[in-house]
Design a protein around this motif. Sequence first.
Motif, PDB file in Angstrom:
ATOM      1  N   ASN A 189       0.819  -1.196   0.000  1.00 22.22           N
ATOM      2  CA  ASN A 189       0.000   0.000   0.000  1.00 22.22           C
ATOM      3  C   ASN A 189       0.865   1.263   0.000  1.00 22.22           C
ATOM      4  OD1 ASN A 189      -2.228   1.807   0.457  1.00 22.22           O
ATOM      5  ND2 ASN A 189      -1.645   1.811   2.616  1.00 22.22           N
ATOM      6  N   MET A 190       0.456   2.277  -0.764  1.00 22.50           N
ATOM      7  CA  MET A 190       1.136   3.565  -0.738  1.00 22.50           C
ATOM      8  C   MET A 190       0.657   4.337   0.488  1.00 22.50           C
ATOM      9  SD  MET A 190       1.118   6.703  -3.512  1.00 22.50           S
ATOM     10  CE  MET A 190      -0.589   7.151  -3.144  1.00 22.50           C
ATOM     11  N   PRO A 191       1.554   4.720   1.406  1.00 24.98           N
ATOM     12  CA  PRO A 191       1.129   5.363   2.660  1.00 24.98           C
ATOM     13  C   PRO A 191       0.827   6.844   2.527  1.00 24.98           C
ATOM     14  CG  PRO A 191       3.501   5.131   2.641  1.00 24.98           C
ATOM     15  CD  PRO A 191       3.008   4.494   1.360  1.00 24.98           C
ATOM     16  N   TYR A 192       0.243   7.246   1.425  1.00 25.70           N
ATOM     17  CA  TYR A 192      -0.096   8.647   1.189  1.00 25.70           C
ATOM     18  C   TYR A 192      -1.462   8.726   0.529  1.00 25.70           C
ATOM     19  CZ  TYR A 192       4.982   9.183   1.704  1.00 25.70           C
ATOM     20  OH  TYR A 192       6.271   9.144   2.154  1.00 25.70           O
ATOM     21  N   GLY A 193      -2.072   9.899   0.636  1.00 27.95           N
ATOM     22  CA  GLY A 193      -3.319  10.154  -0.055  1.00 27.95           C
ATOM     23  C   GLY A 193      -3.073  10.981  -1.299  1.00 27.95           C
ATOM     24  N   LEU A 194      -3.718  10.637  -2.392  1.00 26.36           N
ATOM     25  CA  LEU A 194      -3.544  11.373  -3.644  1.00 26.36           C
ATOM     26  C   LEU A 194      -4.212  12.733  -3.566  1.00 26.36           C
ATOM     27  CD1 LEU A 194      -4.190   8.515  -6.218  1.00 26.36           C
ATOM     28  CD2 LEU A 194      -2.034   9.738  -5.888  1.00 26.36           C
ATOM     29  N   CYS A 195      -3.531  13.732  -4.106  1.00 24.97           N
ATOM     30  CA  CYS A 195      -4.078  15.091  -4.105  1.00 24.97           C
ATOM     31  C   CYS A 195      -4.602  15.519  -5.469  1.00 24.97           C
ATOM     32  CB  CYS A 195      -3.023  16.083  -3.640  1.00 24.97           C
ATOM     33  SG  CYS A 195      -2.544  15.894  -1.918  1.00 24.97           S
ATOM     34  N   CYS A 196      -3.977  15.041  -6.514  1.00 27.18           N
ATOM     35  CA  CYS A 196      -4.353  15.457  -7.868  1.00 27.18           C
ATOM     36  C   CYS A 196      -4.610  14.219  -8.710  1.00 27.18           C
ATOM     37  CB  CYS A 196      -3.253  16.315  -8.491  1.00 27.18           C
ATOM     38  SG  CYS A 196      -3.718  17.068 -10.063  1.00 27.18           S
ATOM     39  N   ALA A 197      -5.884  13.834  -8.775  1.00 28.27           N
ATOM     40  CA  ALA A 197      -6.227  12.591  -9.467  1.00 28.27           C
ATOM     41  C   ALA A 197      -6.160  12.721 -10.979  1.00 28.27           C
ATOM     42  CB  ALA A 197      -7.630  12.149  -9.052  1.00 28.27           C
ATOM     43  N   ARG A 198      -6.083  13.941 -11.490  1.00 35.34           N
ATOM     44  CA  ARG A 198      -6.087  14.123 -12.933  1.00 35.34           C
ATOM     45  C   ARG A 198      -4.686  13.981 -13.530  1.00 35.34           C
ATOM     46  NH1 ARG A 198      -9.767  18.630 -16.028  1.00 35.34           N
ATOM     47  NH2 ARG A 198      -9.407  17.875 -18.148  1.00 35.34           N
ATOM     48  N   THR A 199      -3.665  14.149 -12.711  1.00 38.46           N
ATOM     49  CA  THR A 199      -2.290  14.095 -13.194  1.00 38.46           C
ATOM     50  C   THR A 199      -1.751  12.678 -13.100  1.00 38.46           C
ATOM     51  OG1 THR A 199      -1.891  16.367 -12.469  1.00 38.46           O
ATOM     52  CG2 THR A 199       0.039  14.997 -12.893  1.00 38.46           C
ATOM     53  N   MET A 200      -1.285  12.142 -14.222  1.00 37.20           N
ATOM     54  CA  MET A 200      -0.655  10.846 -14.232  1.00 37.20           C
ATOM     55  C   MET A 200       0.808  10.976 -13.787  1.00 37.20           C
ATOM     56  SD  MET A 200      -3.088   8.872 -14.968  1.00 37.20           S
ATOM     57  CE  MET A 200      -4.792   9.341 -15.277  1.00 37.20           C
ATOM     58  N   GLY A 201       1.409   9.852 -13.425  1.00 35.23           N
ATOM     59  CA  GLY A 201       2.766   9.883 -12.913  1.00 35.23           C
ATOM     60  C   GLY A 201       3.744  10.513 -13.885  1.00 35.23           C
ATOM     61  N   VAL A 202       4.571  11.420 -13.398  1.00 35.96           N
ATOM     62  CA  VAL A 202       5.573  12.116 -14.207  1.00 35.96           C
ATOM     63  C   VAL A 202       6.883  11.349 -14.098  1.00 35.96           C
ATOM     64  CG1 VAL A 202       6.854  14.261 -14.513  1.00 35.96           C
ATOM     65  CG2 VAL A 202       4.428  14.326 -13.895  1.00 35.96           C
ATOM     66  N   PHE A 203       7.412  10.898 -15.238  1.00 33.00           N
ATOM     67  CA  PHE A 203       8.602  10.054 -15.252  1.00 33.00           C
ATOM     68  C   PHE A 203       9.861  10.904 -15.397  1.00 33.00           C
ATOM     69  CE2 PHE A 203      11.616   7.290 -17.693  1.00 33.00           C
ATOM     70  CZ  PHE A 203      11.903   6.421 -16.639  1.00 33.00           C
ATOM     71  N   VAL A 204      10.670  10.917 -14.343  1.00 35.25           N
ATOM     72  CA  VAL A 204      11.936  11.644 -14.324  1.00 35.25           C
ATOM     73  C   VAL A 204      12.914  10.847 -13.461  1.00 35.25           C
ATOM     74  CG1 VAL A 204      13.124  13.833 -13.867  1.00 35.25           C
ATOM     75  CG2 VAL A 204      10.684  13.838 -14.380  1.00 35.25           C
ATOM     76  N   GLY A 205      14.159  10.736 -13.903  1.00 33.13           N
ATOM     77  CA  GLY A 205      15.184  10.131 -13.076  1.00 33.13           C
ATOM     78  C   GLY A 205      14.912   8.693 -12.682  1.00 33.13           C
ATOM     79  N   GLY A 206      14.262   7.944 -13.546  1.00 33.85           N
ATOM     80  CA  GLY A 206      13.979   6.551 -13.248  1.00 33.85           C
ATOM     81  C   GLY A 206      12.852   6.339 -12.270  1.00 33.85           C
ATOM     82  N   ALA A 207      12.068   7.390 -11.999  1.00 35.51           N
ATOM     83  CA  ALA A 207      10.977   7.291 -11.027  1.00 35.51           C
ATOM     84  C   ALA A 207       9.736   8.004 -11.550  1.00 35.51           C
ATOM     85  CB  ALA A 207      11.392   7.883  -9.681  1.00 35.51           C
ATOM     86  N   LEU A 208       8.587   7.604 -11.020  1.00 34.18           N
ATOM     87  CA  LEU A 208       7.306   8.236 -11.320  1.00 34.18           C
ATOM     88  C   LEU A 208       6.898   9.114 -10.143  1.00 34.18           C
ATOM     89  CD1 LEU A 208       5.584   5.060 -12.761  1.00 34.18           C
ATOM     90  CD2 LEU A 208       6.240   7.071 -14.092  1.00 34.18           C
ATOM     91  N   HIS A 209       6.280  10.249 -10.435  1.00 39.62           N
ATOM     92  CA  HIS A 209       6.004  11.237  -9.398  1.00 39.62           C
ATOM     93  C   HIS A 209       4.536  11.649  -9.381  1.00 39.62           C
ATOM     94  CE1 HIS A 209      10.286  11.483 -10.399  1.00 39.62           C
ATOM     95  NE2 HIS A 209      10.485  11.887  -9.156  1.00 39.62           N
ATOM     96  N   TRP A 210       3.992  11.760  -8.156  1.00 40.76           N
ATOM     97  CA  TRP A 210       2.639  12.257  -7.939  1.00 40.76           C
ATOM     98  C   TRP A 210       2.647  13.234  -6.766  1.00 40.76           C
ATOM     99  CZ3 TRP A 210       3.607   7.019  -8.706  1.00 40.76           C
ATOM    100  CH2 TRP A 210       3.018   6.424  -9.838  1.00 40.76           C
ATOM    101  N   VAL A 211       1.584  14.045  -6.681  1.00 39.68           N
ATOM    102  CA  VAL A 211       1.381  14.935  -5.536  1.00 39.68           C
ATOM    103  C   VAL A 211       0.485  14.223  -4.537  1.00 39.68           C
ATOM    104  CG1 VAL A 211       0.466  17.144  -4.749  1.00 39.68           C
ATOM    105  CG2 VAL A 211       1.676  17.004  -6.928  1.00 39.68           C
ATOM    106  N   VAL A 212       0.925  14.176  -3.272  1.00 36.67           N
ATOM    107  CA  VAL A 212       0.215  13.421  -2.240  1.00 36.67           C
ATOM    108  C   VAL A 212       0.149  14.229  -0.949  1.00 36.67           C
ATOM    109  CG1 VAL A 212       0.916  11.197  -3.219  1.00 36.67           C
ATOM    110  CG2 VAL A 212       2.343  12.288  -1.459  1.00 36.67           C
ATOM    111  N   THR A 213      -0.504  13.659   0.053  1.00 34.82           N
ATOM    112  CA  THR A 213      -0.543  14.219   1.399  1.00 34.82           C
ATOM    113  C   THR A 213      -0.444  13.087   2.409  1.00 34.82           C
ATOM    114  OG1 THR A 213      -1.769  15.668   2.912  1.00 34.82           O
ATOM    115  CG2 THR A 213      -3.062  14.137   1.570  1.00 34.82           C
TER     116      THR A 213
END
Length: 392
Positions: A189-213
């Motif tokens: 389980n991801m221990p965070y809550g999603l903040c922006c459901a419209r944005t898909m993961g941004v791929f940079v530096g070998g990782a995917l990024h989302w905004v969470v809380t």
Amino acid sequence: MADLLPPEVITDILSRLPVQSLLRFRCTCKSWRSLIDSTHFILLHLQTSLTSHSHSTLVLRRDSELYQVHLRTLDRAIELNHPLMCYSNSIKVLGSCNGLLCLCNVAEDIALWNPNIRKHRLLPYLPAERRERDTTLFAARVYGFGYDSFAEDYKLVRISYFVDLHTRTFYSHVKLYSLKADSWKSLPNMPYGLCCARTMGVFVGGALHWVVTRKLEPDQPDLIVAFDLRLESFSEVPLPETGNVNGNFEMDVALLGGCLCMVEHRGSSSIDVWVMREYGSVDSWCKLFSLTEHHNLRSLKSVKPLAYSNDGDRVLMEHNHKKLCWYSLKDNDVSEAKIPGMPHLIEATIYVGTLVPPTLLIKTDDGAKEKLGDKAGKRRDDFLSQGFKLTL
């Protein structure tokens, strides 16, 4: 003339050409066809395209339609015939990596597709998760698509996010698809809550990024979380010192010039755009520019930086999911980027034209190209791409 040039010179020249030209030259002779089809050349062309940014285009989505336009000119939008049926609904672009687009329709059919070589692959169907309790509501589902260079594998992450209204808590189901294994697996389980459901993961530096809380509380600040495709684990990204001591602002993430980009929303009247010049270094964050209502923009609900201009003096951005605009870094002004024949209500994705197929490439000593999974499932892909689904 080709006979007068050394093979390595011919290879270097061809590696700098756009895909459309290579597909034409591929038909001229057997030797060029063998060269262009080889794994060595495909990877060389990919590296050249990523480094030079010479084959970058915009993929524009309007409902169920996709269009492609050259990033340097923005002169003409060409409609793309994508492989998924839309069932009279919209289609989603889940991500773009190395010339592959990841698409999804309302029926949750997912395809990896290279529009330039017109080849696609449908992923195994993954049913939606069910809520665990009666007080739980399904809140959002996001994806992220990228390349694990260590394992030489393309991976797709799906996060299904649920909220318990009674306890004001959340939980998620995380699934990961591997092209090498051609299967999905469950992750912790991801221990965070999603903040922006419209944005898909941004791929940079070998990782995917989302905004969470961390918590579902009004005073909780937004964070950027990274999912490392190699380690298959989440970690927090260090944020810049924005000057907002309370941390009460909304943010979004994007990709700009190969760098992680943070869009800081300070209410409805001001937006700051930050870039991380060196991935993973908190000291490399710098504020690129700021936007206010005085920049000929009626509202500032959403801004997504996309790319720099050829001279690096302007930034192309998507405004409110409706239109494209140029921001001048020198003059601090905004102008609309109009594409002939392209209406408003669009979403844009940066795409790099390559020869990479939606299958894994095996590197061999002689440079010959082999594909994993190219034949397996081909009939199934062709069948499902027409809009049918088998029910057992």
